[in-house]
Design a protein around this motif. Structure first.
Motif, PDB file in Angstrom:
ATOM      1  N   GLY A   1       7.420   1.831  -3.669  1.00 40.89           N
ATOM      2  CA  GLY A   1       6.565   0.694  -3.501  1.00 40.89           C
ATOM      3  C   GLY A   1       6.315   0.135  -2.394  1.00 40.89           C
ATOM      4  O   GLY A   1       5.102  -0.147  -1.986  1.00 40.89           O
ATOM      5  N   TRP A   2       7.387  -0.191  -1.474  1.00 43.08           N
ATOM      6  CA  TRP A   2       7.546  -0.678  -0.162  1.00 43.08           C
ATOM      7  C   TRP A   2       6.580   0.281   0.420  1.00 43.08           C
ATOM      8  O   TRP A   2       5.731  -0.113   1.471  1.00 43.08           O
ATOM      9  CB  TRP A   2       8.867  -0.853   0.056  1.00 43.08           C
ATOM     10  N   ALA A   3       7.183   1.618   0.529  1.00 44.62           N
ATOM     11  CA  ALA A   3       6.377   2.685   1.267  1.00 44.62           C
ATOM     12  C   ALA A   3       4.777   2.764   1.159  1.00 44.62           C
ATOM     13  O   ALA A   3       3.955   2.821   2.153  1.00 44.62           O
ATOM     14  CB  ALA A   3       6.715   4.069   1.061  1.00 44.62           C
ATOM     15  N   PHE A   4       4.397   2.504   0.001  1.00 41.20           N
ATOM     16  CA  PHE A   4       3.221   2.579  -0.347  1.00 41.20           C
ATOM     17  C   PHE A   4       2.308   1.572   0.422  1.00 41.20           C
ATOM     18  O   PHE A   4       1.306   1.652   0.897  1.00 41.20           O
ATOM     19  CB  PHE A   4       2.813   2.545  -1.855  1.00 41.20           C
ATOM     20  N   PHE A   5       2.913   0.303   0.348  1.00 40.81           N
ATOM     21  CA  PHE A   5       2.415  -0.992   0.931  1.00 40.81           C
ATOM     22  C   PHE A   5       2.330  -0.888   2.468  1.00 40.81           C
ATOM     23  O   PHE A   5       1.278  -1.259   3.012  1.00 40.81           O
ATOM     24  CB  PHE A   5       2.875  -2.250   0.315  1.00 40.81           C
ATOM     25  N   TYR A   6       3.594  -0.259   2.914  1.00 39.47           N
ATOM     26  CA  TYR A   6       3.646  -0.163   4.428  1.00 39.47           C
ATOM     27  C   TYR A   6       2.541   0.688   5.040  1.00 39.47           C
ATOM     28  O   TYR A   6       1.814   0.462   5.779  1.00 39.47           O
ATOM     29  CB  TYR A   6       4.809   0.148   4.925  1.00 39.47           C
ATOM     30  N   PHE A   7       2.476   1.836   4.212  1.00 40.60           N
ATOM     31  CA  PHE A   7       1.296   2.933   4.887  1.00 40.60           C
ATOM     32  C   PHE A   7       0.052   2.464   4.685  1.00 40.60           C
ATOM     33  O   PHE A   7      -0.913   2.821   5.649  1.00 40.60           O
ATOM     34  CB  PHE A   7       1.744   4.432   4.329  1.00 40.60           C
TER      35      PHE A   7
END
Length: 368
Positions: A48-54
């Protein structure tokens, strides 16, 4: 022939063993199910973090704060490996693979050994240090000791107070005869000291900063170099609105710095050093490194974390329920340079024991 009593004992022992085996199986099954469930919760948070970061980068202040500490999201990842080996569940292996790929993509390059070229090793080098000395204390001798120990040709200082400025002018004037100091008894003081001639340029960085940025022409053995000493807004903790404001401000500062450096680079080498108050995963960092190279990424090894250090009064080292967080969990101090130059060696400076930062020392040569 066994007696009835012996048969009863044997049966009882067998029943106990069966009961214990059954209980152990149920406990193991329960722990396995919960471990798998927790792994799914962890994967949901990580991806979830990776999705929002990218997708959004630093658009939202809370996400930006998580981005700055994102490497620590991967600490539980190796713990899933024994569970994946035990259960042989495909989704656990897929999650491990994707998580490892993201980790290597974002940070793997920091652990590739660097070897300087023969040209770089034999070329004259300029050593530059950036160093936030923490302006809210008067323990000056440890700061001077770090400067003397590192022996850099040029030292860009942030948070220079009057006590430090006085000591630099009286105790280090022989080693650093060229000094431009703008001390303030808080975090806004700035100062640059050099073994080579420096001259304040008429063109300075616009916009608002922590302290007034300093832009010089540095005469390095006949080579004119634009030298920039800067200090951007801190991320800080607070309301989402306050974090968003600091983020946007820092991104504008990064844009101003990048555009100024791009223009100056048309006339020769540029070095920009300072406390950027942002990590390499930030939008501000990406803005700066479109035009300037990060010396640590070019020649360093490891994470190179520079913050936080001391937790003395006035330090920005965070506390949780009164306890200071561990030291050195983020890299926010940088020496950037234009493509005219090449970083051949970089390291974090000796810790002075009083500042909440430690310096970064870089050897630069003219790029071939």
């Amino acid at each position: 022939m066994r007696s009835a009593w012996s048969r009863k004992i044997s049966f009882s022992r067998g029943g106990v063993e069966y009961l214990l085996t059954s209980m152990n199986h149920r406990i193991l099954s329960f722990l396995t199910r919960w471990s798998v469930a927790l792994s799914w919760v962890y994967y949901t948070c990580l991806f979830g973090w990776a999705f929002f970061y990218f997708l959004t980068g630093d658009r939202y202040g809370v996400v930006a704060l998580i981005n700055s500490l994102a490497v620590y999201l991967f600490i539980p990842l190796p713990l899933i490996l024994p569970l994946a080996l035990l259960t042989r569940r495909r989704e656990l292996w897929i999650g491990l693979g994707v998580g490892a790929a993201i980790l290597l993509w974002l940070w793997g390059g920091y652990f590739v050994p660097r070897t300087a070229s023969a040209h770089a090793a034999d070329s004259p080098a300029l050593t530059v240090m950036t160093y936030n000395a923490l302006g809210l204390h008067t323990q000056i001798e440890p700061v001077l000791d770090v400067i003397r120990t590192e022996g850099a040709d040029v030292v860009c200082l942030q948070e220079v107070n009057n006590a430090l400025a006085d000591s630099l002018q009286t105790e280090l004037i022989d080693e650093y005869p060229y000094q431009y100091l703008d001390p303030i008894d808080d975090v806004r003081g700035m100062g640059t000291i050099s073994k080579y001639p420096i001259e304040l340029k008429a063109e300075q960085l616009s916009f608002q900063w922590i302290g007034t940025p300093e832009v010089f022409t540095l005469d390095w053995n006949g080579q004119s170099v634009t030298l920039i000493n800067f200090h951007t807004f801190a991320a800080g903790l607070g309301t989402p609105e306050a974090m968003d404001y600091n983020n946007r401000t820092r991104e504008i500062q990064a844009l101003v710095l990048a555009e100024f450096a791009r223009t100056a680079a048309a006339n020769g080498p540029v070095i920009a050093c300072g406390d950027a108050n942002t990590t390499p995963l930030s939008d501000a960092y990406r803005t700066i490194t479109r035009d300037l190279k990060d010396s640590w990424k070019e020649a360093g090894y490891g994470f190179g974390h520079t913050f936080p250090g001391s937790d003395i009064r006035g330090s920005s080292r965070p506390r949780i329920y009164g306890w200071p967080v561990p030291q050195w969990f983020a890299r926010i101090d940088y020496v950037f340079h234009s493509p005219h130059l090449q970083a051949v060696e970089v390291h974090t400076a000796k810790f002075d024991g009083v500042s909440d930062h430690r310096g970064v020392v870089v050897r630069l040569t003219i790029a071939k």
